[in-house]
Design a protein around this motif. Structure first.
Motif, PDB file in Angstrom:
ATOM      1  N   MET A   1       0.847  -1.178   0.000  1.00  0.00           N
ATOM      2  CA  MET A   1       0.000   0.000   0.000  1.00  0.00           C
ATOM      3  C   MET A   1       0.889   1.236   0.000  1.00  0.00           C
ATOM      4  O   MET A   1       1.847   1.309   0.756  1.00  0.00           O
ATOM      5  N   ALA A   2       0.543   2.217  -0.872  1.00  0.00           N
ATOM      6  CA  ALA A   2       1.327   3.449  -0.956  1.00  0.00           C
ATOM      7  C   ALA A   2       0.437   4.592  -1.403  1.00  0.00           C
ATOM      8  O   ALA A   2      -0.527   4.392  -2.131  1.00  0.00           O
ATOM      9  N   ILE A   3       0.776   5.765  -0.975  1.00  0.00           N
ATOM     10  CA  ILE A   3       0.093   6.962  -1.485  1.00  0.00           C
ATOM     11  C   ILE A   3       0.585   7.167  -2.907  1.00  0.00           C
ATOM     12  O   ILE A   3       1.789   7.132  -3.179  1.00  0.00           O
ATOM     13  N   ILE A   4      -0.337   7.397  -3.824  1.00  0.00           N
ATOM     14  CA  ILE A   4       0.048   7.503  -5.237  1.00  0.00           C
ATOM     15  C   ILE A   4      -0.198   8.887  -5.831  1.00  0.00           C
ATOM     16  O   ILE A   4       0.115   9.128  -6.988  1.00  0.00           O
ATOM     17  N   GLY A   5      -0.771   9.788  -5.074  1.00  0.00           N
ATOM     18  CA  GLY A   5      -1.011  11.123  -5.603  1.00  0.00           C
ATOM     19  C   GLY A   5      -1.876  11.931  -4.663  1.00  0.00           C
ATOM     20  O   GLY A   5      -2.264  11.473  -3.591  1.00  0.00           O
ATOM     21  N   LEU A   6      -2.184  13.115  -5.088  1.00  0.00           N
ATOM     22  CA  LEU A   6      -3.039  14.025  -4.345  1.00  0.00           C
ATOM     23  C   LEU A   6      -4.300  14.236  -5.163  1.00  0.00           C
ATOM     24  O   LEU A   6      -4.223  14.639  -6.335  1.00  0.00           O
ATOM     25  N   ASP A   7      -5.449  13.951  -4.594  1.00  0.00           N
ATOM     26  CA  ASP A   7      -6.694  14.079  -5.338  1.00  0.00           C
ATOM     27  C   ASP A   7      -7.190  15.520  -5.364  1.00  0.00           C
ATOM     28  O   ASP A   7      -7.566  16.033  -6.410  1.00  0.00           O
ATOM     29  N   HIS A   8      -7.230  16.183  -4.216  1.00  0.00           N
ATOM     30  CA  HIS A   8      -7.689  17.567  -4.174  1.00  0.00           C
ATOM     31  C   HIS A   8      -7.228  18.236  -2.889  1.00  0.00           C
ATOM     32  O   HIS A   8      -6.805  17.573  -1.950  1.00  0.00           O
ATOM     33  N   VAL A   9      -7.344  19.540  -2.879  1.00  0.00           N
ATOM     34  CA  VAL A   9      -7.107  20.358  -1.692  1.00  0.00           C
ATOM     35  C   VAL A   9      -8.425  21.040  -1.376  1.00  0.00           C
ATOM     36  O   VAL A   9      -9.124  21.487  -2.285  1.00  0.00           O
ATOM     37  N   GLN A  10      -8.780  21.114  -0.091  1.00  0.00           N
ATOM     38  CA  GLN A  10      -9.990  21.828   0.298  1.00  0.00           C
ATOM     39  C   GLN A  10      -9.617  23.027   1.146  1.00  0.00           C
ATOM     40  O   GLN A  10      -8.776  22.946   2.033  1.00  0.00           O
ATOM     41  N   LEU A  11     -10.258  24.146   0.830  1.00  0.00           N
ATOM     42  CA  LEU A  11     -10.143  25.367   1.616  1.00  0.00           C
ATOM     43  C   LEU A  11     -11.524  25.740   2.122  1.00  0.00           C
ATOM     44  O   LEU A  11     -12.530  25.516   1.436  1.00  0.00           O
ATOM     45  N   ALA A  12     -11.579  26.331   3.297  1.00  0.00           N
ATOM     46  CA  ALA A  12     -12.852  26.747   3.876  1.00  0.00           C
ATOM     47  C   ALA A  12     -13.109  28.214   3.583  1.00  0.00           C
ATOM     48  O   ALA A  12     -12.173  29.020   3.446  1.00  0.00           O
ATOM     49  N   ILE A  13     -14.396  28.536   3.487  1.00  0.00           N
ATOM     50  CA  ILE A  13     -14.848  29.916   3.336  1.00  0.00           C
ATOM     51  C   ILE A  13     -16.043  30.114   4.256  1.00  0.00           C
ATOM     52  O   ILE A  13     -16.674  29.152   4.679  1.00  0.00           O
ATOM     53  N   PRO A  14     -16.398  31.367   4.548  1.00  0.00           N
ATOM     54  CA  PRO A  14     -17.594  31.596   5.356  1.00  0.00           C
ATOM     55  C   PRO A  14     -18.860  31.408   4.528  1.00  0.00           C
ATOM     56  O   PRO A  14     -18.825  31.447   3.291  1.00  0.00           O
ATOM     57  N   GLU A  15     -19.954  31.221   5.206  1.00  0.00           N
ATOM     58  CA  GLU A  15     -21.253  31.054   4.554  1.00  0.00           C
ATOM     59  C   GLU A  15     -21.541  32.238   3.633  1.00  0.00           C
ATOM     60  O   GLU A  15     -21.290  33.394   3.980  1.00  0.00           O
ATOM     61  N   GLY A  16     -22.015  31.939   2.435  1.00  0.00           N
ATOM     62  CA  GLY A  16     -22.373  32.976   1.474  1.00  0.00           C
ATOM     63  C   GLY A  16     -21.211  33.517   0.661  1.00  0.00           C
ATOM     64  O   GLY A  16     -21.386  34.456  -0.108  1.00  0.00           O
ATOM     65  N   GLY A  17     -20.026  32.924   0.780  1.00  0.00           N
ATOM     66  CA  GLY A  17     -18.847  33.437   0.095  1.00  0.00           C
ATOM     67  C   GLY A  17     -18.588  32.866  -1.291  1.00  0.00           C
ATOM     68  O   GLY A  17     -17.569  33.175  -1.909  1.00  0.00           O
ATOM     69  N   GLU A  18     -19.489  32.046  -1.802  1.00  0.00           N
ATOM     70  CA  GLU A  18     -19.248  31.383  -3.085  1.00  0.00           C
ATOM     71  C   GLU A  18     -19.007  32.376  -4.231  1.00  0.00           C
ATOM     72  O   GLU A  18     -18.152  32.142  -5.083  1.00  0.00           O
TER      73      GLU A  18
END
Length: 120
Positions: A1-18
């Motif tokens: 078993m090995a890590i093979i890559g990075l799928d995504h990064v998540q960042l947080a924002i406040p409500e209504g910031g889209e």
């Protein structure tokens, strides 16, 4: 078993910031918004650019990530910096890293973002 890559990064924002997230990540950084799976929360938004997937999620107890950060590789760092400065974003240089030119900025919510370009 090995890590093979990075799928995504998540960042947080406040409500209504889209809307602000879309203006920054798609409008200024040039990423492409992609649809979120329908079985996930309707809040937040997802972006891609090159091999990078960035998930923006709403956090009701939002606090900006001022140290932890994604480092995004770009192909025209000087041009991107000029666009960010023209839009009123602060950019900051940091200690050199061999093989790269780079700087830091913040998204509209105060999350730290590193932008880098590989040197030939």
């Amino acid at each position: 078993m090995a890590i093979i890559g990075l799928d995504h990064v998540q960042l947080a924002i406040p409500e209504g910031g889209e809307g602000q997230a879309r203006a920054f990540y798609a409008g200024l950084l040039g990423m492409t918004e992609v649809p979120k799976p329908t079985n996930l929360s309707p809040s937040g938004c997802w972006f891609t650019g090159g091999a990078v997937s960035l998930h923006i999620g709403v956090d009701p107890d939002f606090r900006p990530a001022t140290k932890a950060h994604p480092a995004l590789l770009v192909d025209d760092l000087a041009g991107l910096r000029a666009r960010l400065v023209q839009a009123g974003c602060v950019t900051r240089d940091d200690k050199p890293v061999e093989g790269y030119v780079r700087f830091f900025t913040e998204d509209p919510f105060g999350n730290r973002i590193e932008l880098m370009e590989r040197m030939p």
